[in-house]
Design a protein around this motif. Structure first.
Motif, short mmCIF file in Angstrom:
data_model
loop_
_atom_site.label_atom_id
_atom_site.label_comp_id
_atom_site.label_asym_id
_atom_site.label_seq_id
_atom_site.Cartn_x
_atom_site.Cartn_y
_atom_site.Cartn_z
N ILE A 87 0.83 -1.21 0.00
CA ILE A 87 0.00 0.00 0.00
C ILE A 87 0.86 1.26 0.00
O ILE A 87 0.50 2.27 -0.59
CB ILE A 87 -1.00 -0.01 1.18
N SER A 88 2.05 1.18 0.66
CA SER A 88 2.86 2.39 0.70
C SER A 88 3.40 2.72 -0.69
O SER A 88 3.39 3.88 -1.10
CB SER A 88 3.99 2.26 1.73
N LYS A 98 0.41 3.91 -2.91
CA LYS A 98 -0.03 5.27 -2.60
C LYS A 98 0.91 6.29 -3.21
O LYS A 98 0.47 7.29 -3.79
CB LYS A 98 -0.08 5.48 -1.09
N ALA A 99 2.22 6.05 -3.06
CA ALA A 99 3.18 7.00 -3.59
C ALA A 99 3.03 7.13 -5.10
O ALA A 99 3.04 8.24 -5.65
CB ALA A 99 4.60 6.57 -3.22
N ALA A 152 -0.38 8.93 -6.07
CA ALA A 152 -0.40 10.37 -5.83
C ALA A 152 0.34 11.10 -6.94
O ALA A 152 -0.05 12.19 -7.35
CB ALA A 152 0.24 10.67 -4.48
N ARG A 153 1.41 10.45 -7.43
CA ARG A 153 2.20 11.09 -8.47
C ARG A 153 1.35 11.35 -9.70
O ARG A 153 1.55 12.32 -10.42
CB ARG A 153 3.38 10.17 -8.82
N ARG A 193 -1.97 11.74 -9.50
CA ARG A 193 -3.24 12.29 -9.00
C ARG A 193 -4.37 11.28 -9.07
O ARG A 193 -5.52 11.62 -9.29
CB ARG A 193 -3.62 13.57 -9.76
N MET A 253 -0.41 8.46 8.12
CA MET A 253 -1.05 8.08 6.87
C MET A 253 -2.42 8.72 6.75
O MET A 253 -2.81 9.16 5.67
CB MET A 253 -1.19 6.56 6.81
N ASP A 303 -3.41 11.13 3.87
CA ASP A 303 -4.53 10.77 3.00
C ASP A 303 -5.56 11.89 2.91
O ASP A 303 -6.18 12.10 1.87
CB ASP A 303 -5.21 9.49 3.51
N ARG A 306 -4.10 14.21 0.46
CA ARG A 306 -4.23 13.63 -0.89
C ARG A 306 -5.66 13.70 -1.39
O ARG A 306 -5.92 13.99 -2.56
CB ARG A 306 -3.79 12.15 -0.86
N VAL A 308 -6.58 17.09 -2.69
CA VAL A 308 -5.96 17.37 -3.99
C VAL A 308 -6.67 16.59 -5.09
O VAL A 308 -6.91 17.11 -6.19
CB VAL A 308 -4.46 17.03 -3.94
N ALA A 309 -7.03 15.34 -4.81
CA ALA A 309 -7.71 14.53 -5.83
C ALA A 309 -9.08 15.10 -6.15
O ALA A 309 -9.55 15.00 -7.29
CB ALA A 309 -7.83 13.08 -5.34
N GLY A 339 6.14 15.99 -1.63
CA GLY A 339 6.76 15.64 -2.91
C GLY A 339 5.72 15.18 -3.93
O GLY A 339 5.76 15.57 -5.10
N GLU A 340 4.76 14.36 -3.48
CA GLU A 340 3.70 13.90 -4.38
C GLU A 340 2.88 15.08 -4.89
O GLU A 340 2.55 15.16 -6.07
CB GLU A 340 2.79 12.91 -3.64
N LEU A 341 2.55 15.98 -3.97
CA LEU A 341 1.78 17.17 -4.36
C LEU A 341 2.55 17.99 -5.38
O LEU A 341 1.98 18.50 -6.35
CB LEU A 341 1.44 18.02 -3.13
N GLU A 368 4.67 16.97 -7.55
CA GLU A 368 4.59 16.34 -8.88
C GLU A 368 3.24 16.59 -9.53
O GLU A 368 3.11 16.57 -10.75
CB GLU A 368 4.84 14.84 -8.76
N ALA A 369 2.20 16.79 -8.69
CA ALA A 369 0.88 17.09 -9.23
C ALA A 369 0.66 18.59 -9.37
O ALA A 369 -0.45 19.04 -9.64
CB ALA A 369 -0.19 16.48 -8.33
#
Lengths: 577, 577
Positions: A274-275, A278-279, A282-283, A285, B467, B471, B474, B477-478, B509-511, B513-514
């Motif tokens: 799951i980790s 998730k990563a 998110a990349r 979206r 998490m 989440d 995330r 953002v989604a 970091g994920e944000l 990239e988005a």
């Protein structure tokens, strides 16, 4: 993303299938083929690590991938045998199998069924939150320790000696030391050459599937030069084709013996998958459904058990490769499964000559990346108590084995959290001389008001911290005879339980008897809800609760308090520290 | 209070002795005499409850009181035998004594030594904080359950039947039910009359020592009418005078058997004493040293073991009496000890005729006050999960016995706290329409900014919650394609660990990239310290950390953001909810 229907939640292709087009298909096929040629040698190597015939790894990389493609929500997660689950399988099954190879295979399949059942059950009751109790410190410590255990467990195959390894490092190393005289040098040469090929190919051309290259080269060399005549162990005869589905049966006592390992594998393998999912989501979206992921990997494990495999999970490195190769939907995994089915049906005769040491080399190179010394240093520097937790987990895993090491690490991280929560940061605030901000008296030269003390508590006011917080208030009152009021800035009090509320009321009552009034300021919603449920309070009535600390000070000590602004036309103080 | 020297800390009379005068002495003598006449019958009753001869209770109320007077810091705490410790002594010693009365006495003395040793050791390492892990829910549930167990354990003496009681309620009641046919009615009459006297005297004249009245009346009636001839059990011959000091000796196996009970008694009896001492000290603006209190009560227990007693503690009701009678310094306890010494040396011949049922009546009346149904209801209403913890502790104590009940309760309260901490309150904030305050979008009609979302997390950002918090970010953002930035209001984030920091960096970091920037606002000192130890961050650089949420919003979306003030001349928004 719109609210989804119930059926779509349980059958994700209804969602991603609607927008499926040729571009998506091309991406899925390319990434599926890439992962497929990677998964064939890896799954054999991890099956060997689990103490199983390599072909069992191939079985585990077929139907489970199709099941995940049907139920999973991650477009990038590459399911199949993984190193840590393989190690846990070995440590769980080996003591029960008593050296009986057929029984070993049956027990591993039952273990996959158990793992899958636990995961599906957890997924149905939204139990995925359990993985949250694996802190990074525990994961880094455990993974690093397990990687060393895995490496050590492969040394007998790598050196061509035959030893009964223990569950933990001291036993394994002692057994190896005793067998060192019998090293088979041709086997060692295969291992060394294998490691060199893996490292070399990856350096020179990162996109070449190095494990596949090694397997092909090693099989060819072994066949041509007859390495088995030199004492090099090979995979040997393997039945072609997939096994027909069957429900493996063991005794109740065996089931009970497998249970602790099954619980550990269910949680750890889900956490790993799951980790990474998730990563990767998110990349792009995308949004994952963690509970459906749990049900999907659970169903994949059940199918692994029915089709003669062993526990599977979403792999870290494979999923990263899938994402970089452009995987868009779970269909990518189905394509990879097709590659493995091809290998099982057509290529198994070639495996006769594959040296086991080549698979050991694959495992050895893979686990080097799992030892995370940099991550460990970062955690120890960020938070020394968590460094201790990490060390406990690492040492426990190496010395006591994977299950005890993990359980000890989780216990230690909970104790560390409780210990810190029980002793929250408490700052008395004063006004910075000549300015309007309120700050910690211990860090800044500030002005105080002999009649009013302003105290900010950063943390939960609950049973373990209540006495400490109350003592801090009592201490202030004992130290300052002129004190008429204490204002408790509750802006960082996130939680209040019955013990905390009772202690607050107690201390307010004690202060009242000593002629000091307790006031509350900036009470957060969840805390206010608890106070509202308690009802009218004798010593903390509504008029002693204020929107801000400044309001409270002004109400208690008047606008001339040294804690407030020096001149009425200056802006109101703010408190940061 | 000035900083104290090392010697004064360990020998408090050096502090309170300097200001000692005749007024203080008069108060201490009056309160000491009051407590003394109360403690004589109580300590005999609690010794009987512990399964010991009543005179052992008197021994435990002599030297230990003098030791506490020398080492204690509370002027009001009245040390001696107490009900809960007596019950725990019975449940710990009875299974080991095997019905041997002499061995029972020796084991109880060794138990006192062990309890004292544990308390002194904890006091030297500042281990008093351990009691903080007993939540109010656990204490109320445990005390209420233990009170019912105590009451049940006294029913055989009260009814004049002879039964082997179990460790838990079902066994005790079953044993009693089987023996009901053999009730000795004269004994039952003594019990009933005893309860009537205790309740009646207290109603009519609150300051008359009702237990002493009962003991005198019951002894006289029993002697005059020869109740022992009617089958009424009496205390019988008791050696006059104090036993000479000796070190009781048992086997290592016995020591190990006593250890769990000793740990439970050490912590519970300290918890009971320190909570009443703190409340009484605060009322008079005195200051207690909790660790010296632990060492003092520990030394008192060691002396109880050496002088043939059993574990002692600071009693709740007696200490309240001492405070109301004007006790000023620990010398008050020494006066009470003098009363007991007088009783042991001069009055023991009179005890021959004292009916045991009179002591049972004292215990029965005392434990009624320990069942706290009102407190239990309050806790359940304030916090339903803690109501569950209370119920688990209560039921566990009744059904499984005191040690298991207590351990289960502590475990349940920790799980309940972790469960809540793992799922912190997270509120998205918007500006209230037409006003300037920022509030929870779920509770108020508010304005939002499609480009910036403001999120406040109330709780620790640590491994179990990381998490969930990530989440939530995330999910925002989604759900909002136009989002350019997320501001995390950290004013109520009290704690950050390595897992939380890593997850924060990951999600930033994920944000990124988005195409979404993560900003932090109002970071508290302890959290800022952790961020500083991590060092420069790729996705959360210094310029993305702001003093307030308003600063962050203005920096990201400009002063015209709908989240900020509608007109520049209006005051800045404040966020409360």
């Amino acid at each position: 993303m719109a609210r989804q229907g119930r059926l779509v939640r349980y059958l994700p292709p209804l969602a991603w299938g609607r927008a499926y087009d040729r571009v998506t298909l091309r991406h899925d096929v390319v990434s599926g083929l890439t992962v497929g040629v990677m998964i064939v040698p890896q799954s054999m190597a991890y099956a060997a690590l689990a103490g199983l015939p390599p072909v069992v790894g191939l079985y585990a990389a077929t139907v489970p991938l199709l099941v995940y493609a049907l139920l999973g929500t991650s477009g990038q997660l590459a399911v199949g045998p993984v190193a840590i689950s393989a190690l846990l399988t070995a440590s769980t099954v080996a003591p029960l199998a008593d050296g009986d190879a057929a029984r070993y295979i049956t027990l591993a399949a039952v273990l996959a069924l158990l793992v899958g059942g636990i995961q599906v059950a957890l997924g149905l009751v939204r139990g995925g939150v359990l993985v949250n109790f694996l802190s990074h410190a525990v994961i880094v410590g455990f993974t690093s320790g397990a990687a060393l255990l895995i490496g050590a467990s492969q040394l007998d195959t790598a050196l061509g000696v035959d030893v009964e390894g223990g569950q933990a490092l001291p036993g394994t190393l002692a057994a190896l030391a005793g067998a060192l005289a019998g090293v088979n040098w041709p086997t060692f040469a295969v291992t060394a050459a294998g490691v060199a090929i893996l490292v070399g190919v990856r350096r020179v051309a990162r996109w070449v599937p190095s494990a596949l290259v090694l397997v092909v080269v090693a099989t060819a060399v072994s066949g041509v030069f007859g390495l088995d005549q030199l004492g090099v162990d090979t995979v040997g005869d393997v039945p072609a084709g997939l096994p027909s589905p069957s429900l493996p049966v063991v005794s109740g006592a065996d089931l009970l013996g497998l249970l602790p390992g099954a619980v550990a594998i269910a949680i750890i393998s889900y956490a790993e998958g799951i980790s990474v999912a998730k990563a990767l989501a998110a990349r792009s979206r995308q949004r994952l459904d963690p509970d459906q992921e749990l049900r999907a990997i659970g169903a994949a494990n059940v199918s692994a058990g029915v089709f003669g495999g062993f526990p599977v999970a979403g792999g870290f490195s494979r999923s990263a490769v899938a994402a970089e190769a452009g995987a868009r939907t779970p269909l990518s995994g189905a394509v990879a499964a097709g590659v493995v089915v091809l290998a099982v049906t057509a290529l198994t005769p070639l495996l006769v000559d594959l040296p086991s040491a080549a698979l050991a080399a694959i495992v050895l190179v893979a686990v080097v990346g799992l030892v995370d010394a940099k991550g460990a240093r970062g955690i120890a520097r960020t938070s020394p108590p968590e460094g201790v937790v990490l060390a406990i987990t690492f040492a426990g895993t190496l010395l006591l084995g994977v299950e005890l090491g993990l359980a000890g690490g989780v216990g230690a991280s909970i104790v560390a959290f409780l210990w810190r929560s029980a002793d929250p940061h408490i700052a008395e605030l004063g006004r910075v001389e000549g300015a309007t901000v309120l700050r910690n008296v211990r860090r800044w030269p500030v002005r105080l008001d002999p009649r009013v003390a302003l105290l900010r508590v950063d943390g939960a006011l609950y049973f373990a911290s209540a006495m400490r917080i109350a003592d801090a208030i009592r201490g202030l009152v004992a130290d300052r005879p002129a004190l008429e009021a204490v204002v408790l800035d509750a802006s960082a009090i996130s939680q209040l339980d019955a013990s905390g509320a009772q202690e607050l009321e107690h201390v307010a009552g004690e202060l009242a008897e000593a002629g000091v009034a307790l006031h509350l300021a900036t009470v957060r919603g969840p805390v206010r809800d608890v106070l509202a449920r308690i009802g009218p309070s004798g010593h903390l009535p509504e008029e002693r609760r204020h929107a801000t600390s400044e309001d409270a000070i002004a109400a208690v000590a008047g606008p001339d308090s040294p804690l407030l602004r020096p001149h009425p036309d200056e802006p109101a103080p703010e408190h940061i520290q």
